[in-house]
Scaffold this active site. Sequence first.
Site, PDB file in Angstrom:
ATOM      1  N   ARG A 141       0.814  -1.227   0.000  1.00 35.13           N
ATOM      2  CA  ARG A 141       0.000   0.000   0.000  1.00 35.13           C
ATOM      3  C   ARG A 141       0.845   1.275   0.000  1.00 35.13           C
ATOM      4  NH1 ARG A 141      -3.040  -3.704   3.547  1.00 35.13           N
ATOM      5  NH2 ARG A 141      -1.203  -3.458   4.851  1.00 35.13           N
ATOM      6  N   ILE A 142       1.814   1.357   0.930  1.00 35.50           N
ATOM      7  CA  ILE A 142       2.578   2.603   1.035  1.00 35.50           C
ATOM      8  C   ILE A 142       3.578   2.715  -0.116  1.00 35.50           C
ATOM      9  CG2 ILE A 142       4.110   3.979   2.498  1.00 35.50           C
ATOM     10  CD1 ILE A 142       2.740   2.673   4.932  1.00 35.50           C
ATOM     11  N   ASP A 152       9.775  -6.461  -4.994  1.00 35.01           N
ATOM     12  CA  ASP A 152       8.893  -7.070  -3.990  1.00 35.01           C
ATOM     13  C   ASP A 152       8.742  -8.536  -4.361  1.00 35.01           C
ATOM     14  OD1 ASP A 152       6.598  -7.996  -2.521  1.00 35.01           O
ATOM     15  OD2 ASP A 152       5.991  -5.918  -2.220  1.00 35.01           O
ATOM     16  N   ALA A 210       9.399   2.974   7.238  1.00 32.36           N
ATOM     17  CA  ALA A 210       8.692   1.693   7.443  1.00 32.36           C
ATOM     18  C   ALA A 210       8.787   1.289   8.911  1.00 32.36           C
ATOM     19  CB  ALA A 210       9.259   0.620   6.529  1.00 32.36           C
ATOM     20  N   ARG A 211       9.871   0.621   9.273  1.00 35.12           N
ATOM     21  CA  ARG A 211      10.082   0.199  10.652  1.00 35.12           C
ATOM     22  C   ARG A 211      11.564   0.296  10.965  1.00 35.12           C
ATOM     23  NH1 ARG A 211       5.758   1.009  12.100  1.00 35.12           N
ATOM     24  NH2 ARG A 211       4.131  -0.366  12.840  1.00 35.12           N
ATOM     25  N   ASP A 221      12.212   8.222   9.548  1.00 36.78           N
ATOM     26  CA  ASP A 221      11.053   8.481  10.410  1.00 36.78           C
ATOM     27  C   ASP A 221      10.985   7.436  11.525  1.00 36.78           C
ATOM     28  OD1 ASP A 221       8.588   9.875  11.046  1.00 36.78           O
ATOM     29  OD2 ASP A 221       7.489   8.145  10.249  1.00 36.78           O
ATOM     30  N   GLU A 273      14.152   2.938  18.733  1.00 35.55           N
ATOM     31  CA  GLU A 273      13.004   3.773  19.062  1.00 35.55           C
ATOM     32  C   GLU A 273      12.411   3.306  20.401  1.00 35.55           C
ATOM     33  OE1 GLU A 273      10.803   4.205  15.369  1.00 35.55           O
ATOM     34  OE2 GLU A 273       9.051   4.727  16.557  1.00 35.55           O
ATOM     35  N   HIS A 323       8.773   9.390  13.936  1.00 31.09           N
ATOM     36  CA  HIS A 323       7.698   8.411  13.628  1.00 31.09           C
ATOM     37  C   HIS A 323       6.327   9.091  13.480  1.00 31.09           C
ATOM     38  CE1 HIS A 323       6.690   3.868  14.030  1.00 31.09           C
ATOM     39  NE2 HIS A 323       5.923   4.463  13.129  1.00 31.09           N
ATOM     40  N   GLY A 347       4.776   9.325  10.333  1.00 28.17           N
ATOM     41  CA  GLY A 347       4.260   9.014   8.992  1.00 28.17           C
ATOM     42  C   GLY A 347       2.743   9.127   8.865  1.00 28.17           C
ATOM     43  N   ALA A 348       2.024   8.615   9.868  1.00 25.34           N
ATOM     44  CA  ALA A 348       0.556   8.585   9.771  1.00 25.34           C
ATOM     45  C   ALA A 348      -0.083   9.783  10.472  1.00 25.34           C
ATOM     46  CB  ALA A 348       0.035   7.294  10.403  1.00 25.34           C
TER      47      ALA A 348
HETATM   48  N1  LIG Z   1       6.103   5.736   9.475  1.00 23.70           N
HETATM   49  C1  LIG Z   1       4.881   5.454   9.886  1.00 23.70           C
HETATM   50  O1  LIG Z   1       4.297   6.176  10.698  1.00 23.70           O
HETATM   51  C2  LIG Z   1       4.172   4.252   9.334  1.00 23.70           C
HETATM   52  C3  LIG Z   1       2.768   4.274   9.211  1.00 23.70           C
HETATM   53  C4  LIG Z   1       2.117   3.172   8.672  1.00 23.70           C
HETATM   54  C5  LIG Z   1       2.865   2.037   8.293  1.00 23.70           C
HETATM   55  N2  LIG Z   1       4.218   2.027   8.445  1.00 23.70           N
HETATM   56  C6  LIG Z   1       5.026   0.861   8.039  1.00 23.70           C
HETATM   57  O2  LIG Z   1       5.166   0.862   6.624  1.00 23.70           O
HETATM   58  C7  LIG Z   1       5.458  -0.470   6.190  1.00 23.70           C
HETATM   59  C8  LIG Z   1       4.655  -0.819   4.938  1.00 23.70           C
HETATM   60  O3  LIG Z   1       3.261  -0.718   5.204  1.00 23.70           O
HETATM   61  P1  LIG Z   1       2.185  -1.101   4.063  1.00 23.70           P
HETATM   62  O4  LIG Z   1       0.864  -0.679   4.578  1.00 23.70           O
HETATM   63  O5  LIG Z   1       2.642  -0.619   2.749  1.00 23.70           O
HETATM   64  O6  LIG Z   1       2.304  -2.704   4.118  1.00 23.70           O
HETATM   65  P2  LIG Z   1       1.879  -3.729   2.974  1.00 23.70           P
HETATM   66  O7  LIG Z   1       1.698  -5.042   3.666  1.00 23.70           O
HETATM   67  O8  LIG Z   1       0.749  -3.181   2.164  1.00 23.70           O
HETATM   68  O9  LIG Z   1       3.175  -3.790   2.039  1.00 23.70           O
HETATM   69  C9  LIG Z   1       4.384  -4.341   2.440  1.00 23.70           C
HETATM   70  C10 LIG Z   1       5.001  -4.980   1.203  1.00 23.70           C
HETATM   71  O10 LIG Z   1       6.335  -5.383   1.500  1.00 23.70           O
HETATM   72  C11 LIG Z   1       6.597  -6.573   0.761  1.00 23.70           C
HETATM   73  N3  LIG Z   1       7.759  -7.228   1.339  1.00 23.70           N
HETATM   74  C12 LIG Z   1       7.836  -7.989   2.453  1.00 23.70           C
HETATM   75  N4  LIG Z   1       9.119  -8.349   2.676  1.00 23.70           N
HETATM   76  C13 LIG Z   1       9.858  -7.803   1.662  1.00 23.70           C
HETATM   77  C14 LIG Z   1      11.235  -7.814   1.348  1.00 23.70           C
HETATM   78  N5  LIG Z   1      12.123  -8.449   2.119  1.00 23.70           N
HETATM   79  N6  LIG Z   1      11.642  -7.159   0.248  1.00 23.70           N
HETATM   80  C15 LIG Z   1      10.774  -6.492  -0.545  1.00 23.70           C
HETATM   81  N7  LIG Z   1       9.442  -6.452  -0.280  1.00 23.70           N
HETATM   82  C16 LIG Z   1       8.995  -7.093   0.820  1.00 23.70           C
HETATM   83  C17 LIG Z   1       5.295  -7.362   0.853  1.00 23.70           C
HETATM   84  O11 LIG Z   1       5.193  -8.307  -0.192  1.00 23.70           O
HETATM   85  C18 LIG Z   1       4.267  -6.233   0.707  1.00 23.70           C
HETATM   86  O12 LIG Z   1       3.863  -6.071  -0.634  1.00 23.70           O
HETATM   87  C19 LIG Z   1       5.192  -1.362   7.390  1.00 23.70           C
HETATM   88  O13 LIG Z   1       6.440  -1.664   8.008  1.00 23.70           O
HETATM   89  C20 LIG Z   1       4.399  -0.480   8.325  1.00 23.70           C
HETATM   90  O14 LIG Z   1       4.580  -0.875   9.678  1.00 23.70           O
HETATM   91  C21 LIG Z   1       4.890   3.121   8.945  1.00 23.70           C
END
Ligand SMILES: NC(=O)c1ccc[n+]([C@@H]2O[C@H](COP(=O)([O-])OP(=O)(O)OC[C@H]3O[C@@H](n4cnc5c(N)ncnc54)[C@H](O)[C@@H]3O)[C@@H](O)[C@H]2O)c1
Length: 316
Positions: free
Chosen positions: A156-157, A176, A243-244, A268, A273, A291, A293-294
């Site tokens: 998604r992101i 991916d 991401a994390r 971020d 953390e 942190h 992002g959201a």
């Molecule tokens: N900064 C923030 O405040 C904030 C807010 C929301 C989410 N996030 C983080 O953003 C990240 C992504 O969220 P999302 O909603 O897009 O998740 P999502 O599940 O929609 O997408 C994650 C993608 O990563 C892929 N993936 C998994 N392991 C992989 C690897 N080793 N190499 C390449 N691709 C890989 C998966 O196939 C999936 O398509 C998560 O870690 C989430 O915790 C951060």
Amino acid sequence: MKILANDGISQSGITALQEAGFEVLTTTVAQEQLVNFINENNIVGLLVRSATKVRTDIIDNCPTLKLIGRGGVGMDNIDVTYAKEKGLHVINTPAASSASVAELVFAHLFGGVRFLYDANRNMPLDGDTKFKELKKSYAKGIELRGKTLGVIGFGRIGQATAKIALGVGMKVIYSDPYIDSATVEVPFFDGQSVSFEFKSTDKQALLGEADFVTVHVPAQKEYVVGKSEIALMKEGAAIVNAARGGVIDEVALVDALENKKLSFAGLDVFESEPNPEVKILMNPNISLTPHIGAATGEAQDRIGMELATQIMALLK
Ligand SMILES: NC(=O)c1ccc[n+]([C@@H]2O[C@H](COP(=O)([O-])OP(=O)(O)OC[C@H]3O[C@@H](n4cnc5c(N)ncnc54)[C@H](O)[C@@H]3O)[C@@H](O)[C@H]2O)c1
């Protein structure tokens, strides 16, 4: 029916739930008093963000509780499997914040290519006495347009980030292992939209081609970008992690910034953390956010509305 939003919820979410006949309590109850509070108030739905923990003590000892809701994505603070085994609904709002996180990635990228992270540190100190020197030191900016963005993790992101990149005129490549191909639709303000087709490339090839890398994968055991991955990146490339913490090796990152292999990073999220390493915080080539992002009004509104819609469907 009473819903306790222990870590807060947007006004739009409260209003939607009230209109559907729910009573919404927004008191923040201390973790150790939650079981009592839920039982005394006959709470049926407990909504949390990341602060409140929903562990077995709550799941086992609150017979009125039917639903646990997480405003956001990660459910590390909830014993999801156990709650589901006990018959509770467990919901979250995975899509609500994607666009906000993607915009923050671009805040780091736009800021990075024009040295805003450093200018904002130095202008208050020296802007009045060393204006010309500062002007010179930030004179070699570049544009994002025409450059290549490498997106690692195209969920998604990752896809929301790609949409902005395409709008800016960047080439987008992604890696991916679970998404072989994807269609990304870029919407414009007047209802027009343009579709782009993408195919996954392998991570090594992406690292060698991208001018900027952004990582959007879930937390994992190993670094997704460590020393050997950074070695494959272009000289002077940059990287963003929203991401994390732990997805990028921070020690390898600091080395790469110090020896000028990478030009800047945007972070971020942090490995240690909520106490990021001083070496990260003090590095002059890292654009930093805590942190957030959201953390936009729009994302919080969507989170509130998405929770309300799911609660109405499950509990009414
Ligand atoms: N900064 C923030 O405040 C904030 C807010 C929301 C989410 N996030 C983080 O953003 C990240 C992504 O969220 P999302 O909603 O897009 O998740 P999502 O599940 O929609 O997408 C994650 C993608 O990563 C892929 N993936 C998994 N392991 C992989 C690897 N080793 N190499 C390449 N691709 C890989 C998966 O196939 C999936 O398509 C998560 O870690 C989430 O915790 C951060």
